[in-house]
Design an enzyme around this catalytic site. Structure first.
Site, PDB file in Angstrom:
ATOM      1  N   SER A 116       2.877  55.469  22.909  1.00  0.00           N
ATOM      2  CA  SER A 116       4.234  54.968  22.686  1.00  0.00           C
ATOM      3  C   SER A 116       5.230  56.070  22.329  1.00  0.00           C
ATOM      4  O   SER A 116       5.461  56.975  23.117  1.00  0.00           O
ATOM      5  CB  SER A 116       4.192  53.885  21.612  1.00  0.00           C
ATOM      6  OG  SER A 116       5.436  53.266  21.494  1.00  0.00           O
ATOM      7  N   HIS A 117       5.775  56.025  21.133  1.00  0.00           N
ATOM      8  CA  HIS A 117       6.832  56.951  20.732  1.00  0.00           C
ATOM      9  C   HIS A 117       6.279  58.196  20.049  1.00  0.00           C
ATOM     10  O   HIS A 117       7.055  59.035  19.598  1.00  0.00           O
ATOM     11  CB  HIS A 117       7.775  56.218  19.780  1.00  0.00           C
ATOM     12  CG  HIS A 117       7.020  55.520  18.686  1.00  0.00           C
ATOM     13  ND1 HIS A 117       6.375  54.312  18.904  1.00  0.00           N
ATOM     14  CD2 HIS A 117       6.751  55.878  17.422  1.00  0.00           C
ATOM     15  CE1 HIS A 117       5.750  53.958  17.791  1.00  0.00           C
ATOM     16  NE2 HIS A 117       5.961  54.895  16.876  1.00  0.00           N
ATOM     17  N   ASP A 280      11.840  54.693  24.430  1.00  0.00           N
ATOM     18  CA  ASP A 280      10.779  55.534  23.879  1.00  0.00           C
ATOM     19  C   ASP A 280       9.803  55.995  24.970  1.00  0.00           C
ATOM     20  O   ASP A 280      10.027  55.765  26.162  1.00  0.00           O
ATOM     21  CB  ASP A 280      10.034  54.803  22.756  1.00  0.00           C
ATOM     22  CG  ASP A 280       9.137  53.696  23.278  1.00  0.00           C
ATOM     23  OD1 ASP A 280       9.471  53.113  24.330  1.00  0.00           O
ATOM     24  OD2 ASP A 280       8.100  53.422  22.647  1.00  0.00           O
ATOM     25  N   ASP A 282       6.931  55.078  26.237  1.00  0.00           N
ATOM     26  CA  ASP A 282       6.404  54.158  27.249  1.00  0.00           C
ATOM     27  C   ASP A 282       7.400  53.083  27.655  1.00  0.00           C
ATOM     28  O   ASP A 282       7.040  52.146  28.379  1.00  0.00           O
ATOM     29  CB  ASP A 282       5.098  53.520  26.757  1.00  0.00           C
ATOM     30  CG  ASP A 282       5.296  52.692  25.503  1.00  0.00           C
ATOM     31  OD1 ASP A 282       6.221  52.999  24.725  1.00  0.00           O
ATOM     32  OD2 ASP A 282       4.538  51.732  25.291  1.00  0.00           O
ATOM     33  N   ASP A 284       9.124  50.684  26.037  1.00  0.00           N
ATOM     34  CA  ASP A 284       9.270  49.332  25.488  1.00  0.00           C
ATOM     35  C   ASP A 284      10.299  49.251  24.363  1.00  0.00           C
ATOM     36  O   ASP A 284      10.772  48.176  24.039  1.00  0.00           O
ATOM     37  CB  ASP A 284       7.912  48.721  25.070  1.00  0.00           C
ATOM     38  CG  ASP A 284       7.152  49.575  24.076  1.00  0.00           C
ATOM     39  OD1 ASP A 284       7.643  50.669  23.718  1.00  0.00           O
ATOM     40  OD2 ASP A 284       6.048  49.150  23.672  1.00  0.00           O
ATOM     41  N   ARG A 285      10.668  50.389  23.768  1.00  0.00           N
ATOM     42  CA  ARG A 285      11.677  50.353  22.703  1.00  0.00           C
ATOM     43  C   ARG A 285      13.060  50.694  23.241  1.00  0.00           C
ATOM     44  O   ARG A 285      13.174  51.404  24.249  1.00  0.00           O
ATOM     45  CB  ARG A 285      11.347  51.379  21.622  1.00  0.00           C
ATOM     46  CG  ARG A 285      10.094  51.048  20.869  1.00  0.00           C
ATOM     47  CD  ARG A 285       9.907  52.014  19.713  1.00  0.00           C
ATOM     48  NE  ARG A 285       8.781  51.577  18.903  1.00  0.00           N
ATOM     49  CZ  ARG A 285       8.482  52.039  17.705  1.00  0.00           C
ATOM     50  NH1 ARG A 285       9.228  52.993  17.175  1.00  0.00           N
ATOM     51  NH2 ARG A 285       7.449  51.576  17.035  1.00  0.00           N
ATOM     52  N   LYS A 379       7.658  44.061  24.676  1.00  0.00           N
ATOM     53  CA  LYS A 379       9.064  44.366  24.477  1.00  0.00           C
ATOM     54  C   LYS A 379       9.520  45.234  25.629  1.00  0.00           C
ATOM     55  O   LYS A 379       8.702  45.880  26.285  1.00  0.00           O
ATOM     56  CB  LYS A 379       9.311  44.993  23.123  1.00  0.00           C
ATOM     57  CG  LYS A 379       8.505  46.241  22.827  1.00  0.00           C
ATOM     58  CD  LYS A 379       8.702  46.643  21.373  1.00  0.00           C
ATOM     59  CE  LYS A 379       7.833  47.822  21.004  1.00  0.00           C
ATOM     60  NZ  LYS A 379       6.780  47.456  20.052  1.00  0.00           N
TER      61      LYS A 379
HETATM   62  C1  G1P Z   1       5.412  50.089  14.557  1.00  0.00           C
HETATM   63  C2  G1P Z   1       6.561  49.130  14.331  1.00  0.00           C
HETATM   64  C3  G1P Z   1       6.207  47.756  14.859  1.00  0.00           C
HETATM   65  C4  G1P Z   1       5.814  47.870  16.329  1.00  0.00           C
HETATM   66  C5  G1P Z   1       4.720  48.925  16.512  1.00  0.00           C
HETATM   67  C6  G1P Z   1       4.443  49.180  17.984  1.00  0.00           C
HETATM   68  O1  G1P Z   1       4.266  49.634  13.880  1.00  0.00           O
HETATM   69  O2  G1P Z   1       6.905  49.047  12.970  1.00  0.00           O
HETATM   70  O3  G1P Z   1       7.301  46.885  14.704  1.00  0.00           O
HETATM   71  O4  G1P Z   1       5.366  46.640  16.809  1.00  0.00           O
HETATM   72  O5  G1P Z   1       5.126  50.154  15.927  1.00  0.00           O
HETATM   73  O6  G1P Z   1       5.568  49.658  18.658  1.00  0.00           O
HETATM   74  P1  G1P Z   1       3.829  50.199  12.449  1.00  0.00           P
HETATM   75  O7  G1P Z   1       3.719  51.701  12.583  1.00  0.00           O
HETATM   76  O8  G1P Z   1       4.938  49.834  11.501  1.00  0.00           O
HETATM   77  O9  G1P Z   1       2.548  49.503  12.137  1.00  0.00           O
HETATM   78 ZN    ZN Z   2       6.555  52.118  22.876  1.00  0.00          ZN
END
Ligand code: G1P
Ligand code: ZN
Length: 546
Positions: A116-117, A280, A282, A284-285, A379
């Site tokens: 992801s990010h 981000d 991938d 989704d954000r 998302k």
């Molecule tokens: C974080 C975000 C959460 C999101 C997840 C995946 O998780 O807070 O809302 O669903 O990334 O993108 P966390 O690191 O808080 O567990």
């Molecule tokens: Zn992501």
């Protein structure tokens, strides 16, 4: 055994392959440990129902390790009797596009390669996520079963090495496995064209409406170029950092004011652009900005809900909305006025899945820059960008004015999240458990000039299947509707991350133009005093403030 298949023995199983909120996420180095990736893939292929003879969608955000992982998955899928793999050129497939593709192809499951990010590259992170046939993240029952399988694995099956060509669309095979390489952008773009009014948006963009989209050298570059520049006519260069790179250009592909600061400075510190957005790693954000205006993600969900009928795909109205617990209640107020239900779920997109599948909600979102709808089961960053552009194309007002009008109608939820990253795990758990034990005694105590009305550890009963999820975050709900929430992240890879969520509601008659950090100042100092955040973490300020 099928010819060309090798049976590899493991001296002992890996004990650390427990998937978190978003799959198995570890350092790239860890994934390069001999047999590490293979062990997890073996557990997936042995656990997911219907793998034999089924179809798998496979792709990722293009980070370091993406192509290698796709080749390994193909060779192992061939050994496990998978009938078809649908993958993409260069292995580029955003998480929302993967969700769509799984649904379009009625695939058995999807394997998405992304952290992801989190930063990528040899010194960054890698990840493997499993999605089910509905296109959404695998439920905990399945990821628990995959984890259990990794713990007792004594080996895995893999087909001999192959020369997998991901450079162009086409068909290849390994034994009886068909591998179909397609353009990963086409199907997603077709879905967006069904939901949004491209003619209206094109018209908006042609009338002195410069936009800047930052793909952060991650997966959305090719999607955004096709959608925004080719189809909607934004001038070339509107998509910045649009070339996916294996290490995201050394950046941290998380669209917030800290990591997408270049874009933030362009929008907040100049008048060059009317609209800005970033996604981000991938895809989704999303982060949405107007000229000198940051839209916080909780407000973004509320604005989309309040304006949904302006958008063709949602013209018939919404069945309901949902938000994760730490997300502000801005969407709740809109839902109440629309007369539709609003659900409060634990953090993580998978908790929206049942509500979406059952048709009980249309839109959902999280404060962590996640917004989406029933069009897929993840998302969706670019979807949110197009939704905003469609609203702007209809209303022809600046983003800041849309926000001001929203607050004067519904009131404003001042909101901020303070993240303390990479804290020593003991310190973080010590802090958290101490507050957890204090909860019963906190009710009725004074806090930031108010009184604590409720103090609990959030638990959720899924309204569709009745399953209970507990231990989802410590909530202090104050008598004036303000609240503070503490959570430990489930996605970090270094030490622990403490998240402090702060929220305070001001009705339409109140002061709607304060700086959020100032408006929340008393809550910020009160939670630090109560939880001893500075002393216990040794940090005198958060790593990231959103
Ligand atoms: C974080 C975000 C959460 C999101 C997840 C995946 O998780 O807070 O809302 O669903 O990334 O993108 P966390 O690191 O808080 O567990
Ligand atoms: Zn992501």
């Amino acid at each position: 055994m099928t010819s060309g298949v090798q049976q590899i023995r493991l001296d002992q199983p890996f004990s650390d392959q427990k998937p978190g909120t978003s799959g198995l996420r570890k350092s790239s180095r860890q994934f390069e440990t001999p047999h590490y990736l293979e062990s997890f893939i073996e557990a997936i292929l042995c656990t997911v129902p219907g793998v034999q003879g089924g179809t798998l969608v496979v792709g990722g955000d293009g980070r370091y390790g993406n192509r290698r992982a796709i080749a390994v998955i193909a060779r192992m899928a061939a050994a496990h009797g998978v009938a078809r793999i649908v993958t993409t050129t260069a292995g580029i497939l955003s998480t929302p596009a993967a969700s769509n593709l799984i649904r379009q192809r009625q695939a058995t499951a999807g394997i998405i390669l992304s952290a992801s990010h989190n930063p990528g590259g040899p010194d960054g992170d890698f990840g493997v996520k499993v999605n089910g046939a509905n296109g959404g993240p695998a439920p905990e029952s399945l990821t628990d079963a995959i984890y259990a399988c990794t713990q007792q694995l004594d080996g895995y099956q893999i087909h001999d090495a192959i020369d997998l060509n991901l450079d162009a669309p086409g068909e290849q095979s390994i034994g009886s496995l068909q591998i179909e390489v397609i353009d990963g952008v086409d199907d997603y773009v077709a879905l967006m064209q069904k939901l949004f009014d491209f003619d209206q948006i094109r018209d908006l963009l042609s009338h002195n409406f410069p936009i800047a989209f930052d793909a952060m050298h991650a997966v959305t570059g090719p999607y955004a170029k096709r959608l925004l520049e080719e189809l909607l006519g934004a001038p070339a260069g509107s998509v910045r950092n649009g070339e996916p790179l294996e290490d995201f250009g050394g950046g941290h592909p998380d669209p917030n004011l800290t990591y997408a600061h270049e874009l933030a400075e362009l929008l907040m510190g100049s008048d060059a652009y009317r609209f800005g957005a970033a996604c981000d790693g991938d895809g989704d954000r999303n982060m949405v900005l107007g000229n000198r205006c940051f839209v916080n993600p909780s407000d973004s969900l509320a604005v989309l809900a309040a304006n949904a009928t302006l958008v063709p795909g949602y013209a018939a109205g919404l069945a309901g909305v949902a938000r994760s617990m730490p997300t502000s209640a801005a969407a709740d107020v809109v839902a109440k006025e629309l007369g539709i239900p609003c659900f409060e779920t634990p953090t993580g997109w998978k908790f929206f899945g049942n509500l979406l599948d059952a048709g009980r909600i249309t839109l959902c979102g999280e404060e962590s820059f996640g917004t989406g709808s029933n069009h897929i089961r993840e998302k969706d960053g670019l979807w949110a960008v197009l939704f905003w552009l469609n609203i702007l194309a209809k209303r022809r007002e600046p983003v800041a004015q849309i926000m001001a009008e929203h607050w004067s109608r519904f009131g404003r939820h001042y909101y901020s999240r303070h993240d303390y990253e990479a804290i020593a795990s003991d310190a973080a758990h010590g802090l958290y458990n101490r507050v957890k034990e204090m909860l019963p005694a906190l009710v009725g105590q004074s806090f930031a000039g108010r009184t604590i009305a409720t103090a609990d550890d959030f638990a959720y009963t899924d309204p569709v299947d009745g399953s209970l999820t507990s231990g989802q975050g410590l909530r202090l709900l104050l008598d004036d509707g303000s609240r503070v929430v503490l959570r430990l992240s489930g996605t970090g890879t270094q030490g622990a991350t403490l998240r402090v969520y702060l929220e305070s509601y001001v009705p339409p008659s109140g002061d709607l133009n304060q700086d959020p950090q100032a408006a929340l100042g008393d809550l910020i100092s009160a939670i630090d005093a109560l939880a001893e955040i500075k002393t216990r973490t040794g940090m005198n300020k958060p790593t990231v403030i959103t």
